[in-house]
Design an enzyme around this catalytic site. Structure first.
Site, short mmCIF file in Angstrom:
data_model
loop_
_atom_site.label_atom_id
_atom_site.label_comp_id
_atom_site.label_asym_id
_atom_site.label_seq_id
_atom_site.Cartn_x
_atom_site.Cartn_y
_atom_site.Cartn_z
N THR A 228 0.83 -1.20 0.00
CA THR A 228 0.00 0.00 0.00
C THR A 228 0.87 1.25 0.00
OG1 THR A 228 -1.79 1.18 1.13
CG2 THR A 228 -0.20 0.04 2.52
N ARG A 229 0.33 2.31 -0.59
CA ARG A 229 0.96 3.64 -0.53
C ARG A 229 -0.02 4.65 0.03
NH1 ARG A 229 -1.35 4.42 -5.87
NH2 ARG A 229 -1.69 6.68 -5.86
N ASN A 230 -1.16 4.17 0.55
CA ASN A 230 -2.22 5.03 1.07
C ASN A 230 -2.53 4.65 2.51
OD1 ASN A 230 -2.82 6.46 -1.43
ND2 ASN A 230 -3.63 4.51 -2.17
N HIS B 155 -3.65 -2.22 -9.87
CA HIS B 155 -2.51 -2.21 -8.96
C HIS B 155 -1.42 -1.27 -9.47
CE1 HIS B 155 0.04 -4.29 -5.88
NE2 HIS B 155 1.01 -3.83 -6.67
N LEU C 127 14.51 39.53 -0.21
CA LEU C 127 14.88 38.13 -0.12
C LEU C 127 16.08 37.81 -0.98
CD1 LEU C 127 11.54 36.17 0.07
CD2 LEU C 127 13.42 36.08 1.68
N ARG C 128 16.19 38.44 -2.14
CA ARG C 128 17.32 38.16 -3.01
C ARG C 128 18.62 38.52 -2.31
NH1 ARG C 128 15.85 40.83 -7.28
NH2 ARG C 128 17.20 42.67 -7.13
#
Length: 581
Positions: free
Chosen positions: A205-207, A301, A443-444
């Protein structure tokens, strides 16, 4: 008894001889280095620990070609045909890498972990070859379509050459998360032996898992008088998936629901390819190496979703059919399953194909679950477990508690900084979350003081990527982020968006401050445009560098026609429509 490894021998390459370890480590210090990508790191770990047996390194051209064309390694030592192995495991390098590192046949190179510079292995180069990426995509993924995440990765990230060769292990990659749940194949096999588990049904599973998954795995175990290995992937999965930290906490919350002694949770550091049928065969090979005797293969799958034409990449049962085709050689029994559905009348789950026609059923789709998490709506007990839902709610709070990023893009002096500051004050007045203001020029200078006024187009792109990383991390932490760099290029804005959507959860809004150049020059008290036209400043956007106006902005405004309060109000209305304020 645990299943025999694929190919007959578990190729556990991890060195356990102290003298050999020290010798290899000393040699690695004198070699050139390849710092591995995240995918390569996952692949190397499973090469080293035997999860990819019978591999002993990254595929040479002969094996690679055979795998792509036939789903098998090339035959060796008089074999009629090679062992089944459906996914190419390759180490990609550029021509510059080859030249800089002096890569050549017979040469040796150290493979290093980019996270801590640790030398993990030494590779002896057997060959260097240029793959045909179009053929690889067509054969392995089924289509040369960048809507497939692995095809997009192949086309956009994989370098032009592959290096084949066996590896000698120095050490496995170091993990600091969930260490007690990480087992090598040898360790998991020993664990099964200690518990006297003779039959083991592995579940990929990946969930997050819910009641339907629990019922499915218990049913499979009972039918085969076996135990259950919950073996989730914690390497690379499909972009947009739930992060593995959340998933593992959810799995841990689920495990007490199994009968005592029935199930075991172990993590798999695999980089998935989402290759559907081929991936299912690959997963079966891997689980066989980890000692499983049975492997659950479900509908679609490891499918990646829709292709560029809006159709599924693979048929719903293509994976089951391909695993069945190789069942005699795989020597691991496939457990096919249909989707499970809930029957309110009997308070139980049943496979869809076993439910009598007309019987009332109930289901919650993934889309509906995400909606309920987003809105804070209830999730019924019949769908999931209290502990699992609690974990998901902690990681996915309702919209009013989620972070978001607003990117204001426009020319210098277009008014975007003024709008950004006014919006910051408005959001701070409302409270409920911290507000961060990221102004481009400030920011730069902070992120890269070496960049002065003469900023090149590539430096502009890199600068925005850096700001995007900061914005993504702040958004993930629940902050409101207002970023106002010039952001002149479409590719840079897309990279920025990817940083925010990937890290911060997808709450991203683009505001184009479309005040025209002549107006911006007219109010330029600092004289930047004048200096640029005199040649004193190079690459000033709008003068001698292009500004690519966005076509997908959530709001377009112009300070000639709109007041700052009106623009701020419009932005707030966008946020309100998404339940973020």
């Amino acid at each position: 008894m645990a299943n025999a490894p694929h190919g007959g021998v578990l190729k556990d390459l991890l060195v356990r001889d102290a003298a050999l370890h020290d010798s290899l480590l000393q040699e690695a210090r004198s070699l050139n280095d390849i710092f591995l990508t995240e995918r390569q790191l996952c692949d190397l770990e499973l090469i080293l620990n035997g999860g990819f047996s019978p591999l002993e390194g990254f595929m040479n051209e002969r094996d690679y070609t055979s795998v792509v064309e036939t789903l098998r390694l090339a035959p060796y030592n008089g074999q009629k045909h090679g062992d089944v192995f459906p996914i190419p495991i390759t180490l990609d390098v550029s021509q510059e890498d080859i030249n800089t590192l002096g890569l050549k046949q017979g040469g040796r190179v150290a493979l290093r972990d980019p996270r801590d510079d640790a030398a993990l292995a030494i590779l002896t180069v057997s060959d260097i070859y240029r793959p045909n990426k179009a053929i690889e995509a067509e054969k392995v993924m089924g289509a040369d379509d960048i809507a497939h995440p692995s095809v997009a990765y192949l086309r956009n990230n994989v370098k032009e050459f592959y290096v084949g060769g066996k590896v000698q292990a120095i050490q496995a990659p170091t993990h600091f998360d969930y260490v007690p749940l990480r087992f090598t194949p040898a360790e998991l096999r020993a664990h099964f032996h200690k518990l006297a588990w003779r039959k083991v049904v592995a579940f990929q599973t990946r969930n997050p898992m819910h009641r339907a998954h629990r019922e499915l795995t218990v049913r499979a175990a009972r039918q085969r008088r076996a135990n259950v290995l919950i073996h989730p992937v914690v390497g690379l999965t499909k972009p947009g998936d739930v992060d593995h930290y959340t998933r593992v906490r959810a799995y841990q919350a689920l495990m007490p629901s199994y009968p005592e002694g029935m199930a075991h949770l172990a993590l798999l550091p695999l980089a998935m390819r989402m290759a559907g049928p081929r991936e299912a065969v690959w997963h079966a090979v891997i689980r066989k190496n980890f000692g499983a005797t049975h492997f659950i293969v479900g509908r679609d799958h490891a499918g990646p979703g829709k292709n560029s034409q809006g159709q599924d990449f693979y048929g719903p049962y293509d994976a089951q059919e391909l695993v069945t085709q190789f069942k005699d050689e795989l020597q691991i029994e496939m457990v096919p399953f249909q989707a499970m559905t809930y029957l309110p009348g009997s308070d139980e789950y049943q496979p869809v194909d076993e439910v009598p026609k007309g019987t009332p059923t109930a289901d919650i789709s993934g889309t509906e679950l995400r909606k309920r998490l987003r809105t804070g709506a209830s999730i019924p007990d019949w769908f999931s477990y209290t502990g699992v839902v609690k974990v998901l709610r902690e990681s996915y709070p309702p919209r009013p508690q989620q972070g978001f990023t607003i990117l204001l893009t426009g020319l210098h002096n277009s008014g975007k900084d003024t709008i950004a500051r006014a919006l910051q004050v408005t959001l701070q007045q409302q409270g409920s979350r911290s507000v961060s203001l990221l102004l481009g020029e400030e920011l730069r200078s902070d992120l890269d003081p070496q960049i002065g006024r003469a900023i090149t187009p590539e430096q502009k792109h890199i600068n925005l990527e850096r700001i995007g990383f900061v914005a993504g991390e702040l958004t993930k932490a629940g902050a409101a982020v207002i970023a106002a760099p010039t952001a002149p290029y479409e590719r840079s804005r897309q990279a920025f968006k990817k940083q925010v959507v990937g890290s911060g959860g997808g709450n991203y809004f683009l505001v184009h401050v479309a005040t025209p150049l002549e107006w911006c020059e007219k109010v330029d008290r600092r004289g930047l445009y004048k200096a640029a036209r005199a040649g004193e400043i190079k690459n000033l956007t709008g003068v001698d560098d292009v500004y690519e106006a966005p076509e997908d902005a959530d709001l377009v405004c112009d300070l000639r026609n709109d007041t700052v309060p009106e623009i701020v109000h419009s932005i707030i209305m966008i946020l309100e429509s998404q339940n973020l304020v």
